[in-house]
Design a protein around this motif. Structure first.
Motif, PDB file in Angstrom:
ATOM      1  N   ARG A  19      -2.008  -1.562  -6.114  1.00  0.00           N
ATOM      2  CA  ARG A  19      -2.270  -2.953  -6.475  1.00  0.00           C
ATOM      3  C   ARG A  19      -2.946  -3.033  -7.832  1.00  0.00           C
ATOM      4  O   ARG A  19      -3.815  -2.232  -8.153  1.00  0.00           O
ATOM      5  CB  ARG A  19      -3.157  -3.628  -5.428  1.00  0.00           C
ATOM      6  CG  ARG A  19      -2.457  -3.827  -4.085  1.00  0.00           C
ATOM      7  CD  ARG A  19      -3.406  -4.422  -3.061  1.00  0.00           C
ATOM      8  NE  ARG A  19      -2.729  -4.681  -1.790  1.00  0.00           N
ATOM      9  CZ  ARG A  19      -2.208  -5.834  -1.458  1.00  0.00           C
ATOM     10  NH1 ARG A  19      -2.294  -6.857  -2.302  1.00  0.00           N
ATOM     11  NH2 ARG A  19      -1.612  -6.018  -0.290  1.00  0.00           N
ATOM     12  N   LEU A  68      -2.041  -3.881   5.241  1.00  0.00           N
ATOM     13  CA  LEU A  68      -2.036  -4.729   4.046  1.00  0.00           C
ATOM     14  C   LEU A  68      -0.614  -5.069   3.588  1.00  0.00           C
ATOM     15  O   LEU A  68      -0.434  -5.907   2.714  1.00  0.00           O
ATOM     16  CB  LEU A  68      -2.777  -4.019   2.912  1.00  0.00           C
ATOM     17  CG  LEU A  68      -4.259  -3.727   3.153  1.00  0.00           C
ATOM     18  CD1 LEU A  68      -4.854  -2.948   1.983  1.00  0.00           C
ATOM     19  CD2 LEU A  68      -5.040  -5.021   3.369  1.00  0.00           C
ATOM     20  N   ASN A  69       0.363  -4.392   4.188  1.00  0.00           N
ATOM     21  CA  ASN A  69       1.774  -4.589   3.834  1.00  0.00           C
ATOM     22  C   ASN A  69       2.015  -4.385   2.335  1.00  0.00           C
ATOM     23  O   ASN A  69       2.688  -5.177   1.672  1.00  0.00           O
ATOM     24  CB  ASN A  69       2.259  -5.983   4.261  1.00  0.00           C
ATOM     25  CG  ASN A  69       3.767  -6.072   4.310  1.00  0.00           C
ATOM     26  OD1 ASN A  69       4.462  -5.066   4.440  1.00  0.00           O
ATOM     27  ND2 ASN A  69       4.292  -7.287   4.197  1.00  0.00           N
ATOM     28  N   ASN A  70       1.459  -3.289   1.821  1.00  0.00           N
ATOM     29  CA  ASN A  70       1.635  -2.969   0.407  1.00  0.00           C
ATOM     30  C   ASN A  70       3.088  -2.607   0.106  1.00  0.00           C
ATOM     31  O   ASN A  70       3.806  -2.078   0.958  1.00  0.00           O
ATOM     32  CB  ASN A  70       0.728  -1.799   0.015  1.00  0.00           C
ATOM     33  CG  ASN A  70      -0.739  -2.186  -0.012  1.00  0.00           C
ATOM     34  OD1 ASN A  70      -1.088  -3.328  -0.328  1.00  0.00           O
ATOM     35  ND2 ASN A  70      -1.612  -1.247   0.320  1.00  0.00           N
ATOM     36  N   LEU A  98      -3.570   1.741   6.739  1.00  0.00           N
ATOM     37  CA  LEU A  98      -4.047   0.721   5.805  1.00  0.00           C
ATOM     38  C   LEU A  98      -2.900   0.042   5.065  1.00  0.00           C
ATOM     39  O   LEU A  98      -2.887  -1.184   4.913  1.00  0.00           O
ATOM     40  CB  LEU A  98      -5.021   1.342   4.802  1.00  0.00           C
ATOM     41  CG  LEU A  98      -5.739   0.359   3.864  1.00  0.00           C
ATOM     42  CD1 LEU A  98      -6.529  -0.663   4.678  1.00  0.00           C
ATOM     43  CD2 LEU A  98      -6.642   1.097   2.894  1.00  0.00           C
ATOM     44  N   ASN A  99      -1.920   0.827   4.615  1.00  0.00           N
ATOM     45  CA  ASN A  99      -0.789   0.235   3.902  1.00  0.00           C
ATOM     46  C   ASN A  99       0.074  -0.625   4.822  1.00  0.00           C
ATOM     47  O   ASN A  99       0.625  -1.643   4.395  1.00  0.00           O
ATOM     48  CB  ASN A  99       0.067   1.338   3.274  1.00  0.00           C
ATOM     49  CG  ASN A  99      -0.602   1.982   2.079  1.00  0.00           C
ATOM     50  OD1 ASN A  99      -1.180   1.299   1.239  1.00  0.00           O
ATOM     51  ND2 ASN A  99      -0.537   3.299   2.007  1.00  0.00           N
TER      52      ASN A  99
END
Length: 260
Positions: A259, A229-231, A225-226
Motif C-alpha cells: 500500500r 485487508l483484501n490487499n 492479514l492480506n
C-alpha cells in the motif's frame, strides 16, 4: 394363516391412523430434503458471490471490459483469433462477471485498436503481453518485476517459470492492481507462459469453484492479514495440461501489493 388374518384385521381397524402416520413421515422426510438442499444452495450462492466480489473488487453499476489478445494478426488489424484455452478463459470471466454484477455493462473486446478507448475502466485483460497489448501496457505501468522474456518464460520477482510440454506443465500469472490509467478502478491481468496458463489463472475467478484446492492455496499463500485487508496481489499458478483443459491448479507464488 392366523397371523396374516390378525394383521389384516389390525390394519383394517387402524388404516386411517396408519395412513396419516405414513403420510406425515413422508412429508417430514421431503421437507428435510428440501430444506437441506435449499440451505446448501443458498450457502453456496452467498459464499461464492462474497468470495468473488472480494476477489474482483469491481463496483456494480459500472462499465467492465474483458480484453482478449489475438493469437495471430493478419493485415486486417480488427480480426483476432484465440486459442482454445484462451477463449475458455475469456468466456469464464464473462460468465462470472455477469453473475456477479447484474446492473453493470460488461463487454468483451479484442486487443485491437478499440481497446485503447477503455483503458480507464474496470478491466480484465486475458492473455500474455505478446498477443495482448493491453496486458503489455498495464503490466509495464504496474511493475518492472514481472515480465515474459523472449522465450515466453514468466519472470516473477527474480524467479523464472517456464512451460514444459514434456511434463505437460504450464504456468499462469494473476495480477490484481489499481488501474494505472485510473486510480479509482481496478485491473486484473490473467496471462500465462502458454494458453493453458491463462486458463488456469482464470479459474481463481470462476463461479463454480471447480478447483477448491486453488482457493485454499490462494488463501494460505496470501496470509491472514492480506486476506483480511483484501490487499491487491501478484500471483503465479501452476497447472497440468490435458488437451484444451487444465487440472491440478495450485498457487506456487504470491505477493501482496504494498500500500502506498
Amino acid at each position: 394363516m392366523d397371523f396374516i388374518i390378525n394383521l389384516f384385521s389390525i390394519i383394517s381397524k387402524n388404516y386411517i391412523p396408519l395412513f396419516i402416520s405414513i403420510l406425515a413421515s413422508l412429508i417430514v422426510l421431503s421437507m428435510q430434503i428440501v430444506v437441506k438442499t435449499t440451505a446448501n444452495t443458498l450457502t453456496y450462492l452467498i459464499t461464492s458471490r462474497y468470495r468473488l466480489r472480494k476477489l474482483y473488487t469491481f463496483r456494480n453499476n459500472s462499465n467492465m471490459y474483458i480484453v482478449s489478445g489475438s493469437i495471430e494478426q493478419n493485415d486486417q488489424n480488427d480480426i483476432a483469433l484465440l486459442a482454445g484455452p484462451d477463449a475458455t478463459a475469456a468466456a469464464t470471466i464473462m460468465q462470472s462477471l455477469r453473475n456477479l454484477y447484474d446492473n453493470s455493462i460488461i463487454k468483451h473486446y479484442y486487443a485491437t485498436k478499440q481497446y485503447l478507448a477503455i483503458f480507464n475502466e474496470y478491466i480484465v485483460s486475458v492473455g500474455g503481453p505478446l498477443h495482448n497489448p493491453c496486458t503489455k501496457a498495464m503490466l509495464e505501468n504496474i511493475t518492472k518485476e514481472i515480465y515474459f522474456d523472449e522465450n515466453d518464460s514468466l519472470m516473477f520477482f527474480g524467479k523464472a517459470y517456464s512451460k514444459s510440454t514434456l511434463d505437460h506443465i504450464d504456468y499462469g500469472l494473476i495480477v490484481r492492481h489499481t488501474n494505472p490509467y485510473s486510480t479509482i478502478k481496478k485491473v486484473i491481468i490473467l496471462a500465462g507462459c502458454g494458453s493453458h496458463g491463462v486458463l488456469a489463472a482464470s479459474m481463481l475467478f470462476e463461479s463454480s469453484q471447480s478447483f477448491k484446492e486453488l482457493n485454499k492455496s490462494f488463501k494460505k499463500k496470501r496470509g491472514f492479514l492480506n486476506n483480511l485487508l483484501n490487499n491487491d496481489f501478484f500471483g503465479v499458478v501452476k497447472c497440468n495440461m490435458t488437451g484444451n483443459e487444465v487440472s491440478n491448479i495450485i498457487i506456487v507464488d504470491l505477493k501482496a501489493v504494498k500500500r502506498r
